[in-house]
Scaffold this motif. Structure first.
Motif, PDB file in Angstrom:
ATOM      1  N   GLU A   1       0.826  -1.201   0.000  1.00 43.75           N
ATOM      2  CA  GLU A   1       0.000   0.000   0.000  1.00 43.75           C
ATOM      3  C   GLU A   1       0.863   1.256   0.000  1.00 43.75           C
ATOM      4  OE1 GLU A   1      -2.578  -0.315   3.345  1.00 43.75           O
ATOM      5  OE2 GLU A   1      -3.665  -2.069   2.561  1.00 43.75           O
ATOM      6  N   LYS A   2       2.086   1.161   0.546  1.00 43.72           N
ATOM      7  CA  LYS A   2       3.007   2.302   0.536  1.00 43.72           C
ATOM      8  C   LYS A   2       4.149   2.095  -0.444  1.00 43.72           C
ATOM      9  CE  LYS A   2       5.731   5.438   3.344  1.00 43.72           C
ATOM     10  NZ  LYS A   2       6.183   5.840   4.696  1.00 43.72           N
ATOM     11  N   HIS A   3       4.720   0.886  -0.424  1.00 39.57           N
ATOM     12  CA  HIS A   3       5.828   0.558  -1.331  1.00 39.57           C
ATOM     13  C   HIS A   3       5.292  -0.436  -2.362  1.00 39.57           C
ATOM     14  CE1 HIS A   3       9.006   2.559   1.054  1.00 39.57           C
ATOM     15  NE2 HIS A   3       8.259   2.200   2.098  1.00 39.57           N
ATOM     16  N   THR A   4       4.729   0.095  -3.405  1.00 38.78           N
ATOM     17  CA  THR A   4       3.971  -0.727  -4.355  1.00 38.78           C
ATOM     18  C   THR A   4       4.831  -1.726  -5.122  1.00 38.78           C
ATOM     19  OG1 THR A   4       4.220   1.004  -6.043  1.00 38.78           O
ATOM     20  CG2 THR A   4       2.241   1.072  -4.668  1.00 38.78           C
ATOM     21  N   ASP A   5       6.141  -1.500  -5.184  1.00 39.46           N
ATOM     22  CA  ASP A   5       7.013  -2.359  -5.973  1.00 39.46           C
ATOM     23  C   ASP A   5       7.691  -3.451  -5.144  1.00 39.46           C
ATOM     24  OD1 ASP A   5       8.463  -0.503  -4.557  1.00 39.46           O
ATOM     25  OD2 ASP A   5       9.978  -0.181  -6.119  1.00 39.46           O
ATOM     26  N   THR A   6       7.204  -3.710  -3.920  1.00 41.26           N
ATOM     27  CA  THR A   6       7.825  -4.702  -3.035  1.00 41.26           C
ATOM     28  C   THR A   6       7.501  -6.125  -3.486  1.00 41.26           C
ATOM     29  OG1 THR A   6       7.643  -3.167  -1.176  1.00 41.26           O
ATOM     30  CG2 THR A   6       8.031  -5.486  -0.643  1.00 41.26           C
ATOM     31  N   TYR A   7       8.501  -7.009  -3.371  1.00 38.06           N
ATOM     32  CA  TYR A   7       8.339  -8.422  -3.711  1.00 38.06           C
ATOM     33  C   TYR A   7       8.612  -9.285  -2.473  1.00 38.06           C
ATOM     34  CZ  TYR A   7       8.144  -7.573  -8.756  1.00 38.06           C
ATOM     35  OH  TYR A   7       7.765  -7.164 -10.005  1.00 38.06           O
ATOM     36  N   LEU A   8       8.040 -10.483  -2.477  1.00 39.67           N
ATOM     37  CA  LEU A   8       8.292 -11.484  -1.435  1.00 39.67           C
ATOM     38  C   LEU A   8       8.805 -12.745  -2.116  1.00 39.67           C
ATOM     39  CD1 LEU A   8       8.056 -12.732   1.452  1.00 39.67           C
ATOM     40  CD2 LEU A   8       5.667 -13.286   0.867  1.00 39.67           C
ATOM     41  N   VAL A   9       9.969 -13.236  -1.677  1.00 40.39           N
ATOM     42  CA  VAL A   9      10.548 -14.473  -2.215  1.00 40.39           C
ATOM     43  C   VAL A   9      10.453 -15.551  -1.137  1.00 40.39           C
ATOM     44  CG1 VAL A   9      12.632 -15.595  -3.085  1.00 40.39           C
ATOM     45  CG2 VAL A   9      12.111 -13.232  -3.752  1.00 40.39           C
ATOM     46  N   LEU A  10       9.789 -16.653  -1.463  1.00 44.00           N
ATOM     47  CA  LEU A  10       9.632 -17.779  -0.541  1.00 44.00           C
ATOM     48  C   LEU A  10      10.485 -18.932  -1.049  1.00 44.00           C
ATOM     49  CD1 LEU A  10       5.768 -17.565   0.087  1.00 44.00           C
ATOM     50  CD2 LEU A  10       7.625 -16.751   1.564  1.00 44.00           C
ATOM     51  N   VAL A  11      11.536 -19.240  -0.311  1.00 43.05           N
ATOM     52  CA  VAL A  11      12.502 -20.273  -0.700  1.00 43.05           C
ATOM     53  C   VAL A  11      12.259 -21.520   0.133  1.00 43.05           C
ATOM     54  CG1 VAL A  11      14.938 -20.860  -0.932  1.00 43.05           C
ATOM     55  CG2 VAL A  11      14.194 -18.485  -1.255  1.00 43.05           C
ATOM     56  N   GLY A  12      11.901 -22.615  -0.517  1.00 44.82           N
ATOM     57  CA  GLY A  12      11.691 -23.854   0.214  1.00 44.82           C
ATOM     58  C   GLY A  12      10.759 -24.784  -0.523  1.00 44.82           C
ATOM     59  N   PRO A  13      10.843 -26.087  -0.245  1.00 49.25           N
ATOM     60  CA  PRO A  13       9.970 -27.067  -0.911  1.00 49.25           C
ATOM     61  C   PRO A  13       8.517 -26.875  -0.499  1.00 49.25           C
ATOM     62  CG  PRO A  13      11.185 -28.100   0.882  1.00 49.25           C
ATOM     63  CD  PRO A  13      11.752 -26.721   0.730  1.00 49.25           C
ATOM     64  N   ASP A  14       7.619 -27.177  -1.421  1.00 47.40           N
ATOM     65  CA  ASP A  14       6.187 -26.972  -1.187  1.00 47.40           C
ATOM     66  C   ASP A  14       5.548 -28.257  -0.686  1.00 47.40           C
ATOM     67  OD1 ASP A  14       3.569 -26.252  -1.144  1.00 47.40           O
ATOM     68  OD2 ASP A  14       3.360 -25.926  -3.300  1.00 47.40           O
ATOM     69  N   HIS A  15       5.275 -28.290   0.631  1.00 51.39           N
ATOM     70  CA  HIS A  15       4.554 -29.421   1.213  1.00 51.39           C
ATOM     71  C   HIS A  15       3.089 -29.070   1.452  1.00 51.39           C
ATOM     72  CE1 HIS A  15       8.241 -31.625   1.636  1.00 51.39           C
ATOM     73  NE2 HIS A  15       8.781 -30.713   2.421  1.00 51.39           N
ATOM     74  N   ALA A  16       2.663 -27.931   0.933  1.00 54.18           N
ATOM     75  CA  ALA A  16       1.273 -27.480   1.110  1.00 54.18           C
ATOM     76  C   ALA A  16       0.458 -27.661  -0.168  1.00 54.18           C
ATOM     77  CB  ALA A  16       1.245 -26.018   1.536  1.00 54.18           C
ATOM     78  N   ASN A  17       1.059 -28.330  -1.158  1.00 55.99           N
ATOM     79  CA  ASN A  17       0.339 -28.694  -2.386  1.00 55.99           C
ATOM     80  C   ASN A  17      -0.293 -27.493  -3.093  1.00 55.99           C
ATOM     81  OD1 ASN A  17       0.860 -31.518  -1.987  1.00 55.99           O
ATOM     82  ND2 ASN A  17      -0.745 -31.526  -0.434  1.00 55.99           N
TER      83      ASN A  17
END
Length: 375
Positions: free
Chosen positions: A231-247
């Motif tokens: 909402e303030k920093h519109t260009d922010t990204y989130l990187v999630l590193v790890g195997p997907d056990h949540a299908n």
């Protein structure tokens, strides 16, 4: 009595190879081998464990509620009886369950059983079902071991109060971080390369969390915080590193929340040092930890950290000094802390600078070795 310092034969038992043994125990295996010990490893998975003398592919799985658990107990009992081990050194709930049941006969002949608890499932604030299910099992199996190693003050104090008085209990600061594997050559070049690979602009703010995708790691909180940060920093990204056990659950959730274009799911990666240096702020949302070495790794890579105040984060982070702590699921407060860091480069630099040498693989491996040789 003179301490017996002769080299020992040890069997390390855990649940899985890839996401546990390779992630946490290679430095300790290497250190024990340097002291002349024989080290065998038993865990499920086909990946190769370096430095060990023998690797046994266990039949047990991540869940204890399968016939493979019983088959695993029978398999491991035979291996322990034939192996003539001095120490059975077990980790993870399923690996430790199988090992302690399998070693009962050998223990009567003198084999010592050591359980390294990476974080009890029964903890302050845990769901009642966790206490009803996991506490009685651990309390009962405490009679089937000679030494318990814990990672944090809460687990150590609870074990001292609730487990058998004759059980020896020690505490160590994690399993050790191999800082050398986080060192990379040209950090700026690798940062640019990874951002290009992930489709992230070179000047965009990037948050990162290194953890498998499961309910306990609570990535939902990070998606909520990201939405507020944008909402303030519109260009922010989130990187999630790890195997997907949540299908695919978190990918779908990101779509529903309208932030999917700003979230990168990398899957399992071995180049964690490069991944961390491609980011600007480390975040950690887990509900339960033993002692969070992913935070230590981020600190080593000079990232400021915003994390939940669980028992595995609190020993590492002093709120406002070397990081920020927020309550579990308080995504609003996490977003505020992230925004404060994005707004103030000087604060980012101040929070990021800290010494994490006490968590080094060599320091912790030496401590574990000294504990094991005394058992």
């Amino acid at each position: 009595m003179e301490e017996n310092t002769q080299p020992k034969k040890l069997l390390l038992v855990a649940n899985v190879v890839k996401e546990h043994v390779l992630k946490f125990h290679v430095p300790t295996i290497r250190y024990l081998k340097s002291q002349g010990w024989t080290v065998d490893v038993a865990a499920s998975g086909e990946e190769t464990v370096p430095h060990c003398d023998r690797q046994i592919h266990g039949l047990w799985k991540r869940s204890p509620f399968t016939l493979d658990t019983l088959r695993g107990v029978s398999q491991l009992r035979r291996i322990i009886d034939e192996g003539d081990y001095d120490i059975v050194y077990c980790h993870t709930p399923v690996g430790a369950l199988v090992a302690r049941l399998a070693a009962r006969r050998a223990r009567k002949r003198g084999t010592k059983v050591v359980y390294f608890a990476h974080g009890f499932h029964f903890f302050t604030g845990a769901p009642l079902i966790y206490w009803l299910l996991f506490y009685p099992i651990e309390r009962l199996l405490a009679h089937s071991m000679d030494l318990l190693i814990t990672l944090n003050d809460e687990d150590y104090a609870r074990a001292r109060r609730r487990f058998p008085k004759k059980l020896r209990i020690e505490q160590v600061p994690g399993v050790g971080v191999d800082f050398a594997r986080l060192d990379i050559g040209d950090a700026e070049q690798k940062r640019a390369q990874l951002r290009s690979e992930w489709g992230i602009p070179q000047d965009a703010p990037v948050l990162i969390y290194v953890a498998e995708l499961i309910a306990n790691k609570n990535q939902k909180m990070l998606l909520e915080a990201l939405k507020k940060v944008k909402e303030k920093h519109t260009d922010t990204y989130l990187v999630l590193v790890g195997p997907d056990h949540a299908n695919g659950y978190y990918q779908q959730l990101a779509q529903q929340m309208g932030v999917a274009d700003s979230v990168v799911f990398t899957g399992w990666r071995s180049d964690i040092g490069a991944c961390l240096r491609a980011a600007d702020i480390a975040v950690a949302s887990s509900m339960r930890e033993g002692l969070a070495l992913n935070i230590v790794e981020a600190m080593y890579c000079q990232l400021p950290v915003v994390a939940t105040d669980n028992r595995g984060h609190v020993p590492i982070i002093r709120d406002g000094e070397n990081g920020f702590l927020v309550h579990v699921n308080d995504s609003e407060k996490m977003a505020q802390r992230v925004i404060a860091l994005l707004d103030d480069p000087q604060l980012r630099e101040q929070i990021a600078g800290c010494d994490v040498s006490r968590y080094s693989a060599h320091a912790v491996s030496e401590k574990i070795y000294n504990i094991l040789k005394r058992v």
